[in-house]
Design a protein around this motif. Structure first.
Motif, short mmCIF file in Angstrom:
data_model
loop_
_atom_site.label_atom_id
_atom_site.label_comp_id
_atom_site.label_asym_id
_atom_site.label_seq_id
_atom_site.Cartn_x
_atom_site.Cartn_y
_atom_site.Cartn_z
N PRO A 1 0.77 -1.30 -0.05
CA PRO A 1 0.02 -0.17 -0.06
C PRO A 1 0.91 1.35 0.10
CG PRO A 1 -0.06 -0.91 2.39
CD PRO A 1 0.85 -1.77 1.37
N LEU A 2 0.35 2.45 -0.80
CA LEU A 2 1.43 3.50 -0.70
C LEU A 2 0.93 4.12 0.81
CD1 LEU A 2 2.83 5.64 -2.27
CD2 LEU A 2 0.77 6.61 -2.94
N VAL A 3 -0.12 4.06 1.17
CA VAL A 3 -0.46 4.50 2.52
C VAL A 3 -1.13 3.22 3.38
CG1 VAL A 3 -1.40 6.16 4.25
CG2 VAL A 3 -0.55 6.93 2.10
N PRO A 4 -0.65 2.66 4.45
CA PRO A 4 -1.30 1.46 4.97
C PRO A 4 -2.47 1.78 5.94
CG PRO A 4 1.11 1.70 6.04
CD PRO A 4 0.93 2.74 4.77
N PHE A 5 -3.45 1.16 5.67
CA PHE A 5 -4.42 1.24 6.64
C PHE A 5 -4.90 -0.04 7.36
CE2 PHE A 5 -5.16 4.87 4.02
CZ PHE A 5 -5.91 5.84 4.75
N PRO A 6 -5.24 0.00 8.59
CA PRO A 6 -5.65 -1.35 9.14
C PRO A 6 -6.88 -1.98 8.42
CG PRO A 6 -5.35 0.43 10.74
CD PRO A 6 -5.42 1.12 9.58
N SER A 7 -6.91 -3.26 8.58
CA SER A 7 -8.22 -3.91 7.91
C SER A 7 -9.04 -3.87 8.84
CB SER A 7 -7.72 -5.39 7.60
OG SER A 7 -7.16 -6.07 8.86
N GLU A 8 -9.14 -3.77 10.42
CA GLU A 8 -10.12 -3.53 11.27
C GLU A 8 -9.89 -2.56 12.23
OE1 GLU A 8 -11.82 -8.23 11.17
OE2 GLU A 8 -12.00 -6.87 12.99
N LEU A 9 -10.77 -1.94 12.64
CA LEU A 9 -10.39 -0.93 13.97
C LEU A 9 -11.39 -1.03 15.02
CD1 LEU A 9 -10.25 2.54 11.91
CD2 LEU A 9 -8.49 1.34 13.24
N LEU A 10 -10.79 -1.07 16.10
CA LEU A 10 -11.87 -1.26 17.38
C LEU A 10 -11.57 -0.28 17.98
CD1 LEU A 10 -13.37 -3.56 19.00
CD2 LEU A 10 -11.57 -4.28 19.88
N ILE A 11 -12.78 0.64 18.38
CA ILE A 11 -12.67 1.91 19.01
C ILE A 11 -13.70 1.91 20.19
CG2 ILE A 11 -12.94 4.47 18.92
CD1 ILE A 11 -12.18 4.17 15.74
N LYS A 12 -13.26 2.38 21.38
CA LYS A 12 -14.11 2.50 22.46
C LYS A 12 -13.78 3.77 22.85
CE LYS A 12 -15.26 0.78 26.85
NZ LYS A 12 -14.94 -0.27 27.99
N GLN A 13 -14.65 4.76 22.90
CA GLN A 13 -14.68 5.99 23.35
C GLN A 13 -15.41 6.32 24.60
OE1 GLN A 13 -15.65 8.71 20.22
NE2 GLN A 13 -15.68 10.51 21.44
N THR A 14 -14.90 7.13 25.52
CA THR A 14 -15.37 7.70 26.59
C THR A 14 -15.22 9.14 26.75
OG1 THR A 14 -13.37 7.71 28.29
CG2 THR A 14 -14.49 5.52 28.13
N PRO A 15 -15.92 9.93 27.50
CA PRO A 15 -15.77 11.18 27.69
C PRO A 15 -14.45 11.63 27.83
CG PRO A 15 -17.65 10.60 29.03
CD PRO A 15 -16.70 9.29 28.61
N VAL A 16 -13.45 10.88 28.35
CA VAL A 16 -12.02 11.50 28.28
C VAL A 16 -10.83 10.71 27.72
CG1 VAL A 16 -12.54 12.65 30.50
CG2 VAL A 16 -11.93 10.30 30.68
N GLU A 17 -11.38 9.28 27.29
CA GLU A 17 -10.35 8.41 26.77
C GLU A 17 -10.85 7.96 25.42
OE1 GLU A 17 -7.90 6.53 30.62
OE2 GLU A 17 -9.56 5.32 29.37
N LEU A 18 -9.98 7.37 24.75
CA LEU A 18 -10.30 6.52 23.48
C LEU A 18 -9.21 5.65 23.34
CD1 LEU A 18 -11.77 7.44 20.58
CD2 LEU A 18 -9.33 7.27 19.78
N HIS A 19 -10.08 3.97 23.49
CA HIS A 19 -9.33 3.10 23.38
C HIS A 19 -9.34 2.55 21.82
CE1 HIS A 19 -9.60 1.73 27.73
NE2 HIS A 19 -10.15 2.92 27.60
N TRP A 20 -8.14 2.69 21.15
CA TRP A 20 -8.15 2.36 19.87
C TRP A 20 -6.93 0.99 19.51
CZ3 TRP A 20 -3.97 1.88 16.36
CH2 TRP A 20 -4.30 2.22 15.06
N GLN A 21 -7.63 0.48 18.35
CA GLN A 21 -6.68 -0.82 18.29
C GLN A 21 -6.85 -1.02 16.72
OE1 GLN A 21 -6.34 -4.65 20.23
NE2 GLN A 21 -7.14 -5.47 18.56
N GLY A 22 -5.75 -1.08 15.89
CA GLY A 22 -5.76 -1.50 14.40
C GLY A 22 -5.35 -2.59 14.33
#
Lengths: 133, 164
Positions: free
Chosen positions: B49-70
């Motif tokens: 890929p010219l710019v690599p992107f994850p095939s899956e994103l798992l995101i959990k957002q709270t008012p103060v945090e962001l749990h992110w996994q690619g």
């Protein structure tokens, strides 16, 4: 006699068939998709070989030391379809290669694009089908 | 009711309406998102890929945090727990690579910036990423800029939310 001949022919065929299998590999087996790299250097050689073409360039590191890098491309047939010609890559020409580092720490990369001195940017990907792999 | 009272009442109502509206306007990027090849730019996935992107994103957002996994097929997953105040954290996942990143909400968009550092036979390499997320229902769009060796490339990928 015929049976012996058949066994010999089949044996030779199996050996010949095994050679390209040993050199062909998936991207993920050899290269790290999390490590993009940009290389600038002069071409020292280009091998229009199957199943992957290989470009060799001299890259000067920050310490001034020149290292010869091996850059893996798609097969010559795929490169030709994308507009590549042998005359595009003469020895001595400075190119800019974008790609991904090898996992084994050697000066080897898998190319995504190559930018030529005339400004042309060619897609070099060896298996860039876009399909998940 | 005199004119002054009308102005005061109007102002109070406007404020009263505005507070919940602002809360509702805060975008939520939570979910399991899967890459949509048909709607994404070419050369954003697969090998080379010219710019690599994850095939899956798992995101959990709270008012103060962001749990992110690619997660990317056949590559090491990268994950982080970001503070949404934009403070820098260390992202985990890929061996031999140091990744520092930060996330913040900018209007209706989520912006994640990160810097990867790793060694190579050509010396130490630093690659910068800027990802701008926007969400519309079950569709997540990510515009990602990759800068390495002085060359920047920007491409867009689209993700669809999958039922959890």
């Amino acid at each position: 006699m015929r049976t012996k001949l058949a066994v010999v022919v089949v044996g030779i065929g199996m050996v010949l068939a095994a050679v390209p299998v040993a050199t062909h590999h998936s991207f993920a087996a050899e290269f790290d998709g999390n490590k993009p790299i940009t290389l600038r250097g002069a071409i020292t050689a280009m091998l229009w070989s199957n199943p992957h073409g290989h470009l060799y360039i001299d890259v000067k590191g920050r310490d001034g030391k020149v290292v010869n890098w091996e850059i893996e491309f798609a097969a010559p047939g795929a490169l030709y379809k994308r507009g590549w010609r042998k005359a595009d890559l003469p020895v001595g020409v400075e190119v800019v290669v974008q790609g991904f580092l090898a996992k084994d720490g050697t000066p080897t990369a898998n190319a995504t694009t190559i930018k030529l001195p005339d400004g042309r940017e060619l897609f070099a990907g060896s298996s860039g089908t876009g399909a998940p792999r | 009711m005199n004119g002054m009272s009308v102005v005061a009442l109007t102002a109070a109502l406007t404020l009263g309406v505005a507070v919940p509206a602002r809360t509702q306007d805060k975008p939520n990027f939570s979910g399991s998102w899967v890459y949509n090849q048909a709607l994404s730019n070419p050369r954003t996935f697969g090998n080379n890929p010219l710019v690599p992107f994850p095939s899956e994103l798992l995101i959990k957002q709270t008012p103060v945090e962001l749990h992110w996994q690619g997660t990317t097929v056949r590559q090491d997953a990268i994950a982080a727990i970001f503070k949404l105040d934009g403070s820098e954290v260390t992202m985990a996942g890929a061996p031999e690579i140091t990744i520092r990143g930060k996330a913040m909400l900018e209007g209706d968009k989520l912006v994640i910036t990160s810097k990867r550092s790793y060694t190579s036979p050509a010396g130490d390499i630093t690659t910068d990423f800027k990802e701008v997320y926007s969400v519309a229902g079950d569709v997540l769009t990510v515009e990602k800029t990759q800068t390495t060796g002085g060359i920047s490339s920007t491409l867009k990928a689209v993700y669809n939310k999958i039922a959890s």
